[in-house]
Design a protein around this motif. Structure first.
Motif, mmCIF file in Angstrom:
data_model
loop_
_atom_site.group_PDB
_atom_site.id
_atom_site.type_symbol
_atom_site.label_atom_id
_atom_site.label_comp_id
_atom_site.label_asym_id
_atom_site.label_seq_id
_atom_site.Cartn_x
_atom_site.Cartn_y
_atom_site.Cartn_z
ATOM 1 N N ILE A 1 -3.705 6.319 9.149
ATOM 2 C CA ILE A 1 -3.215 7.359 8.249
ATOM 3 C C ILE A 1 -2.928 6.818 6.849
ATOM 4 O O ILE A 1 -3.081 7.527 5.855
ATOM 5 C CB ILE A 1 -1.967 8.055 8.849
ATOM 6 N N LEU A 2 -2.556 5.547 6.784
ATOM 7 C CA LEU A 2 -2.158 4.987 5.484
ATOM 8 C C LEU A 2 -3.341 4.843 4.538
ATOM 9 O O LEU A 2 -3.254 5.211 3.359
ATOM 10 C CB LEU A 2 -1.485 3.627 5.700
ATOM 11 N N PHE A 3 -4.441 4.320 5.011
ATOM 12 C CA PHE A 3 -5.584 4.116 4.111
ATOM 13 C C PHE A 3 -6.162 5.442 3.603
ATOM 14 O O PHE A 3 -6.349 5.606 2.390
ATOM 15 C CB PHE A 3 -6.659 3.249 4.783
ATOM 16 N N PRO A 4 -6.442 6.415 4.486
ATOM 17 C CA PRO A 4 -6.972 7.678 3.953
ATOM 18 C C PRO A 4 -5.972 8.421 3.075
ATOM 19 O O PRO A 4 -6.366 9.222 2.232
ATOM 20 C CB PRO A 4 -7.283 8.519 5.202
ATOM 21 N N ALA A 5 -4.660 8.130 3.277
ATOM 22 C CA ALA A 5 -3.634 8.918 2.573
ATOM 23 C C ALA A 5 -3.826 8.907 1.069
ATOM 24 O O ALA A 5 -3.683 9.943 0.406
ATOM 25 C CB ALA A 5 -2.238 8.394 2.927
ATOM 26 N N VAL A 6 -4.174 7.744 0.520
ATOM 27 C CA VAL A 6 -4.303 7.649 -0.937
ATOM 28 C C VAL A 6 -5.409 8.585 -1.433
ATOM 29 O O VAL A 6 -5.265 9.249 -2.468
ATOM 30 C CB VAL A 6 -4.497 6.178 -1.370
ATOM 31 N N PHE B 1 0.843 -1.207 0.000
ATOM 32 C CA PHE B 1 0.000 0.000 0.000
ATOM 33 C C PHE B 1 0.877 1.255 0.000
ATOM 34 O O PHE B 1 0.638 2.213 -0.744
ATOM 35 C CB PHE B 1 -0.894 -0.032 1.248
ATOM 36 N N LEU B 2 1.915 1.198 0.840
ATOM 37 C CA LEU B 2 2.818 2.349 0.975
ATOM 38 C C LEU B 2 3.566 2.619 -0.333
ATOM 39 O O LEU B 2 3.690 3.777 -0.770
ATOM 40 C CB LEU B 2 3.810 2.074 2.107
#
Lengths: 286, 294
Positions: free
Chosen positions: B53-58, A200-201
């Motif tokens: 934070i990772l999921f909303p980041a996209v 994902f990152l």
């Protein structure tokens, strides 16, 4: 007087390696298509992710034109930009999940030891997996582009051949990284969180869904270190005529150099793993 | 004669005739077991740090790109969403989606997990109400989600300097009102999963529906009319709408009350459906003897 058989498997030739490579590729290809629901799911899942992105684009667009987006990307064709990015991101997912877990799955299935007892160069197992994985992911991505273009429209206006040629070093480098990642997953054994968040990152940082120049200043350098960023950028530059981060020839040089670097790192990591498990005798443990 | 008189009292005190107190004790023990399960695998700490934070980041970075360097896309967003704060708008939507997603994987797979571990049959042999084994997974998940929300607020404050203009009482009421509806859906899902067995595809389907229809990153008004009609019947749509009002616009209780009441009605409906589905599946599994198969 006994003679040693010259053509036996114990004395492999280049031809026997090629035959083995073909069989490994065929084995993995069959394995993939024996679970047709999974294959359909691979095709449809990116579309499920694309639908909300499309509606979000609508919330910022006037008459279907994403004017704000054009300020960053050089094109207001938001959906073509996203569809292409998603198709390329499929390969990231395939490398992280498919290649990353390939040795672990063999280990769990109890066939890793038996496979490694055969007189074949051991990286060949991963090379075979790479070929089948590349073929299945390419088909899935093309199918996804086809369906997505029917729903939302996909308008490549640039040079398709140049884009395809640019994809080649990008993918070889990515799968080279897959060798190293497969070794890492095998050592860690329980790596779901690493694979899930890692893939994902990498997608976010390489700009699969947006131009990376929108990233905050503290995050942008990380993105610019990744060769994938230039790969996504260059392919879009060729096919959609978007504004690129660097001149296209510079981006291609970066891709070719990183391809050799990734193959080198991937093989080194793989041989290090092989040496480690031979010393510790842990191939059969999981 | 002595045996006949003493027998009933023995039977009464035994577990085979459970009392309300015994059920409460069992329920507490199930919740405690779920909590121990949660804290025994410390990787949850990593997940709690990364995913808020990772999921909303996209979506957030995509929204930055769509807004444009000069903010050319913002007036259009203001027009359709009623706010310029697209960052907060997306964070609330994606956080509710994460709630639904983890619910499907955790509560939705609770019975399936027991089935895989081989403990479902033995647990169901006890005289405890079988539905409690399923309901017991809910409180721990809800508590962990509350922690998840706190992590979300802290991380977005640190990394994006996002402040929520929240009415905490309204937000809390929305959260509490959402629980019966969401967990009722989760119980229904969990019951279906033990029959379907290979349930990953179902999870992808359900969370995909939530992702597309419930407007996690956009106002549902940008969707076609038929999709808006479908969306109005999905609890996450109501939760997202009410939570956005409470978290971003300091909406008082009177503003979120219509959505809260609707959520409570959805909660009553989905809990009933969850219970009925569970009873049917349980009966079917007993008749077919298929409980231990996987």
């Amino acid at each position: 007087m006994q003679t040693t058989p010259v053509f036996g498997l114990s004395r492999p030739t280049f031809g026997s390696h090629l035959r083995a490579l073909w069989m490994i590729t065929l084995n993995n290809w069959k394995h993939h298509w024996r679970y047709p629901l999974n294959a359909i799911s691979d095709l449809l899942q990116p579309l499920v992710w694309l639908a909300p992105v499309y509606f979000m684009g609508q919330a910022f667009s006037v008459n279907g034109k994403a004017e704000g987006f054009a300020g960053y990307a050089g094109t207001d064709d938001y959906m073509s930009y996203i569809i292409l990015g998603t198709a390329l991101a499929n390969f990231i997912m395939a490398v992280f999940w498919g290649m990353g877990y390939s040795l672990k799955w063999d280990m769990d299935g109890g066939v890793l030891e038996a496979n490694w007892m055969t007189p074949l160069p051991r990286p060949l197992m991963l090379v075979g997996r790479t070929f089948s994985n590349l073929a299945t992911t390419t088909l899935t991505s093309l199918g996804m582009i086809l369906v997505a273009s029917l729903i939302w429209g996909f308008h490549p206006t640039g040079n398709a051949l140049a884009a395809v040629l640019t994809v080649i070093p990008l993918l070889i480098g990515l799968y080279g990284f897959g060798f190293a990642f497969a070794a890492l997953v095998m050592i860690l054994r329980e790596a779901n969180t690493l694979v899930d968040s890692g893939s994902f990152l990498v997608q976010i940082l390489s700009g699969a869904n947006f131009p990376v120049n929108v990233l905050p200043k503290w995050l942008l350098p990380v993105s610019l270190i990744l060769p994938l960023t230039y790969g996504f950028d260059a392919v879009r530059g060729w096919l959609l005529k978007t504004r690129t981060l660097l001149p296209l020839n510079v981006e291609i040089i970066i891709l070719v150099v990183s391809m050799f670097l990734m193959i080198f790192i991937g093989l080194r990591a793989f041989y290090a793993l092989e040496r480690r498990v031979r010393q510790k005798g842990t191939v059969g443990q999981y | 004669m002595e045996i006949a008189t003493s027998q009933p009292s023995l039977v009464k005190a035994s577990l085979s005739r459970t009392s309300l107190i015994a059920e409460i004790r069992a329920f507490y023990t199930i919740i405690w077991r779920e909590w121990l399960h949660f804290v025994r695998y410390p990787t949850w700490v990593i997940a709690f740090i990364i995913w808020p934070i990772l999921f909303p980041a996209v979506y957030i970075f995509s929204s930055f790109a769509l807004a444009g360097p000069g903010g050319a896309g913002i007036p259009r967003f203001l027009q359709v969403a009623g706010t310029e704060n697209f960052l907060g708008y997306i964070v609330v939507g994606t956080t509710v989606w994460m709630w639904a997603n983890t619910l499907l994987w955790n509560v939705g797979f609770a019975l399936r997990g027991e089935q895989m571990r081989g403990t479902l049959e033995s647990n169901w042999m006890t005289p405890t109400s079988r539905f409690l084994f399923l309901v017991g997974t809910g409180p721990v998940h809800a508590a962990t989600m509350l922690m998840f929300f706190i992590f979300t607020v802290i991380e977005f404050r640190i990394f994006f300097n996002l402040t929520f203009e929240a009415n905490l009482l309204s937000l809390l009421i929305v959260f509490l009102a959402a629980i019966p509806a969401l967990y009722g859906l989760g119980f229904t899902f969990a019951s279906l999963v033990i029959t379907a067995r290979e349930a990953n595809t179902f999870v992808f389907l359900v969370r995909g529906i939530v992702m597309i229809f419930c407007g996690i990153t956009y106002p549902i008004s940008v969707m076609p009319a038929w999709m808006q009609t479908v969306a109005q019947w999905l609890p996450p749509t109501l939760i997202i709408r009410a939570a956005r009002a409470a978290a971003l616009n300091r909406a008082p209780l009177s503003v979120v009350a219509p959505d809260v009441l609707l959520l409570l009605a959805h909660g009553a409906f989905w809990l009933t459906i969850g219970y009925l589905t569970f009873s049917q599946i349980e009966r079917r599994a007993r008749l077919k003897g298929a409980l231990g198969q996987y």
